[in-house]
Write a protein that holds these residues in place. Structure first.
Motif, PDB file in Angstrom:
ATOM      1  N   GLY A   1      25.102  98.482 -39.438  1.00  0.00           N
ATOM      2  CA  GLY A   1      25.413  98.660 -40.729  1.00  0.00           C
ATOM      3  C   GLY A   1      26.968  98.333 -41.307  1.00  0.00           C
ATOM      4  O   GLY A   1      27.260  98.708 -42.522  1.00  0.00           O
ATOM      5  N   ASN A   2      27.467  97.589 -40.800  1.00  0.00           N
ATOM      6  CA  ASN A   2      28.658  96.967 -41.355  1.00  0.00           C
ATOM      7  C   ASN A   2      28.529  95.780 -41.888  1.00  0.00           C
ATOM      8  O   ASN A   2      27.763  95.055 -41.540  1.00  0.00           O
ATOM      9  N   PRO A   3      29.790  95.718 -42.636  1.00  0.00           N
ATOM     10  CA  PRO A   3      29.564  94.245 -43.635  1.00  0.00           C
ATOM     11  C   PRO A   3      29.398  93.211 -42.505  1.00  0.00           C
ATOM     12  O   PRO A   3      30.434  92.883 -41.695  1.00  0.00           O
ATOM     13  N   ASP A   4      28.648  92.118 -42.905  1.00  0.00           N
ATOM     14  CA  ASP A   4      28.395  90.921 -41.916  1.00  0.00           C
ATOM     15  C   ASP A   4      28.616  89.514 -42.728  1.00  0.00           C
ATOM     16  O   ASP A   4      27.945  88.957 -43.161  1.00  0.00           O
ATOM     17  N   ALA A   5      29.984  89.320 -42.612  1.00  0.00           N
ATOM     18  CA  ALA A   5      30.590  87.951 -43.560  1.00  0.00           C
ATOM     19  C   ALA A   5      29.952  86.859 -42.802  1.00  0.00           C
ATOM     20  O   ALA A   5      29.672  85.780 -43.425  1.00  0.00           O
ATOM     21  N   ALA A   6      29.936  86.861 -41.239  1.00  0.00           N
ATOM     22  CA  ALA A   6      29.479  85.722 -40.519  1.00  0.00           C
ATOM     23  C   ALA A   6      27.977  85.376 -41.002  1.00  0.00           C
ATOM     24  O   ALA A   6      27.615  84.267 -41.132  1.00  0.00           O
ATOM     25  N   LEU A   7      27.008  86.392 -41.004  1.00  0.00           N
ATOM     26  CA  LEU A   7      25.806  86.217 -41.441  1.00  0.00           C
ATOM     27  C   LEU A   7      25.756  85.717 -42.917  1.00  0.00           C
ATOM     28  O   LEU A   7      24.905  84.768 -43.152  1.00  0.00           O
ATOM     29  N   THR A   8      26.465  86.206 -43.752  1.00  0.00           N
ATOM     30  CA  THR A   8      26.376  85.713 -45.144  1.00  0.00           C
ATOM     31  C   THR A   8      26.818  84.315 -45.046  1.00  0.00           C
ATOM     32  O   THR A   8      26.180  83.475 -45.763  1.00  0.00           O
ATOM     33  N   GLY A   9      27.896  83.801 -44.545  1.00  0.00           N
ATOM     34  CA  GLY A   9      28.277  82.413 -44.531  1.00  0.00           C
ATOM     35  C   GLY A   9      27.313  81.662 -43.736  1.00  0.00           C
ATOM     36  O   GLY A   9      26.885  80.418 -44.352  1.00  0.00           O
ATOM     37  N   SER A  10      26.588  82.110 -42.959  1.00  0.00           N
ATOM     38  CA  SER A  10      25.409  81.362 -42.374  1.00  0.00           C
ATOM     39  C   SER A  10      24.401  81.066 -43.251  1.00  0.00           C
ATOM     40  O   SER A  10      23.809  79.838 -43.300  1.00  0.00           O
ATOM     41  N   VAL A  11      23.920  82.160 -43.820  1.00  0.00           N
ATOM     42  CA  VAL A  11      22.774  82.052 -45.001  1.00  0.00           C
ATOM     43  C   VAL A  11      23.218  81.033 -46.208  1.00  0.00           C
ATOM     44  O   VAL A  11      22.502  80.255 -46.460  1.00  0.00           O
ATOM     45  N   VAL A  12      24.563  81.048 -46.518  1.00  0.00           N
ATOM     46  CA  VAL A  12      25.025  80.239 -47.416  1.00  0.00           C
ATOM     47  C   VAL A  12      24.658  78.795 -47.185  1.00  0.00           C
ATOM     48  O   VAL A  12      24.377  77.979 -47.833  1.00  0.00           O
ATOM     49  N   THR A  13      25.334  78.481 -45.879  1.00  0.00           N
ATOM     50  CA  THR A  13      25.236  76.990 -45.423  1.00  0.00           C
ATOM     51  C   THR A  13      23.911  76.491 -45.087  1.00  0.00           C
ATOM     52  O   THR A  13      23.389  75.674 -45.515  1.00  0.00           O
ATOM     53  N   ALA A  14      23.038  77.407 -44.571  1.00  0.00           N
ATOM     54  CA  ALA A  14      21.444  77.029 -44.283  1.00  0.00           C
ATOM     55  C   ALA A  14      20.930  76.830 -45.720  1.00  0.00           C
ATOM     56  O   ALA A  14      20.248  75.934 -45.868  1.00  0.00           O
ATOM     57  N   CYS A  15      21.125  77.605 -46.933  1.00  0.00           N
ATOM     58  CA  CYS A  15      20.573  77.257 -48.224  1.00  0.00           C
ATOM     59  C   CYS A  15      21.144  75.989 -48.757  1.00  0.00           C
ATOM     60  O   CYS A  15      20.279  75.174 -49.021  1.00  0.00           O
TER      61      CYS A  15
END
Length: 449
Positions: free
Chosen positions: A383-397
């Motif tokens: 439940g903690n903020p996940d900047a790494a996941l966010t960055g990976s999604v932006v890159t994949a998009c």
């Protein structure tokens, strides 16, 4: 949602590796000529744009879910805006309104006074950037009240000048190493429903207590708040928060300033985000979407407050440039004639329909926002903020031809700012790429909800 007419094919098309050879060459030129502090987040160098797409130097066509950070709401090359720019530039590109005025400046001011909330007498002054507008709103507030204190919200973003850096919350990349900053700025907690669990009234009481005890209303010139926070994470305060803050300001001779730079100009489904709770600010700052991509900003507000500074005390060489003003007249007309506020509401409905099922992954805290200003907050398994996941999604998009931005104090928020003129099919295609990227990145596979 009715499709509009566009000059370019509204399609996602990736024809080279990213970046392609032409963009790679331009990036090399950039690295040897542009200061490294300016660092583009996407590898493609754009050469064309229209409707909901941007095309790079190698012919790759991207679905644009960023709008130049909420600027190209009417599209990157709206026909009427482009024609207005051509017509204005054919007569003169600059005279400086402070010395040799022109009608387009007055036209923009008249329109802003007309559409701004409230039926009181209003005035507007024009500038070039959002940060300029915020600084001048503070100056006007200080001149009117005779007080100096400025109160802002936590997670706020108001610009990158010295005063607005002091008002901006996020340290990196905006503030680190650039101090000392302007003084007499106090930060109080904003309503953040998914995290604080407070009602709007409860969150407002918390902020008001801090203002009264730490600063005192007798020392506060203005409270500056984004009705929907931008860089802070597209945070929509709980219902009742903004009305309570505005009411406290009125009762205590404090100017309430709504920073509508990102949320205004039909972006949230109305001319301004404060309209959703019928809040009438004393002053309001606008920029970004106001001029179809040209640099223009404004402060609009109550006539008695706006006229408090002495004659000649506000302005700037480029403030209210005539070409930018002509673009704004055309852009505002397009927003009205095409009912882009209604389109923004339709865009929100589509985004929620496509992305709210992602909450079932356990890695999406919520999908929130208003109109075409919507965020997806990503968290880890705890439940903690996940900047790494966010960055990976932006890159994949990006690799799939969809431009999407991130934001938030913790860097864990996807922010969606599509042009208000985007076609429904293109929007849904882009959202599908985002949904697949989230599911794939969290290890559940790219399957339909």
């Amino acid at each position: 949602m009715r499709n509009l007419t566009h000059r370019l094919p509204q399609e996602r098309r990736i024809v080279t590796a990213l970046p392609g050879p032409a963009s790679t060459e331009l990036a090399q030129r950039c690295s040897s000529s542009v200061g490294r502090a300016i660092s583009p987040s996407t590898p493609g160098y754009m050469v064309d744009g229209d409707g909901g797409v941007l095309v790079d130097a190698d012919g790759n066509s991207f679905i644009d879910l960023a709008s130049g950070i909420a600027v190209t709401s009417v599209g990157a090359s709206d026909e009427k805006v482009v024609e207005a720019i051509r017509e204005a530039a054919g007569h003169f590109t600059h005279t400086a309104f402070m010395s040799t005025p022109y009608e387009s400046y007055v036209q923009v001011a008249e329109k802003l006074n007309e559409i701004a909330p409230g039926d009181h007498d209003k005035r507007s002054v024009l500038f070039s950037t959002g940060a300029e507008a915020v600084e001048n709103a503070v100056k006007i507030s200080r001149a009117y009240t005779g007080k100096s204190g400025v109160v802002v919200m936590d997670r706020a973003y108001h610009g990158r000048t010295n005063l607005t850096m002091a008002m901006t919350a996020k340290n990196r990349p905006y503030k680190s190493g650039f101090g000392p900053f302007a003084s007499d700025v106090t930060r109080v907690p904003m309503s953040y429903p998914v995290r604080d669990g407070l009602t709007g009234e409860g969150a407002a009481a918390r902020a008001i207590y801090q203002m009264e005890k730490e600063v005192g209303p007798e020392n506060i010139a203005c409270v500056v708040a984004e009705p929907v926070q931008g860089e802070g994470g597209f945070i929509v305060p709980a219902e009742g928060f903004l009305p309570a803050i505005a009411a406290w300001c009125r009762a205590n001779d404090v100017v309430f300033v709504a920073d509508e730079i990102q949320a205004g100009m039909c972006r949230t489904g109305d001319w301004f985000a404060v309209n959703h709770e019928n809040v009438v600010p004393d002053l309001m700052t606008t920029a970004k979407g106001i001029a179809g991509g040209m640099p223009l900003s404004a402060v609009t507000g109550r006539a008695e407050i706006m006229d408090a500074p002495g004659v000649g005390t506000l302005g700037g060489t480029y403030s209210g440039n005539p070409v930018a003003c002509a673009a704004a007249v055309a852009a505002l007309d397009q927003m009205e004639s095409q009912d882009l506020a209604a389109r923004a509401r339709g865009i929100e409905q589509i985004i929620r329909e496509e992305l709210e099922p992602l909450t079932s992954t356990g890695r999406v805290a919520e999908v929130r926002g208003r109109g075409a200003m919507v965020a997806v907050e990503l968290i880890d398994a705890d439940g903690n903020p996940d900047a790494a996941l966010t960055g990976s999604v932006v890159t994949a998009c990006l690799a799939q031809g969809v431009l999407v931005l991130s934001c938030g104090m913790d860097g864990n928020v996807l922010r969606l700012l599509p042009p208000l003129v985007i076609d429904e099919a293109l929007l849904r295609e882009g959202l599908g790429v985002i949904a697949d990227a989230v599911r794939t990145t969290v290890g559940q596979g790219a399957v339909n909800a």
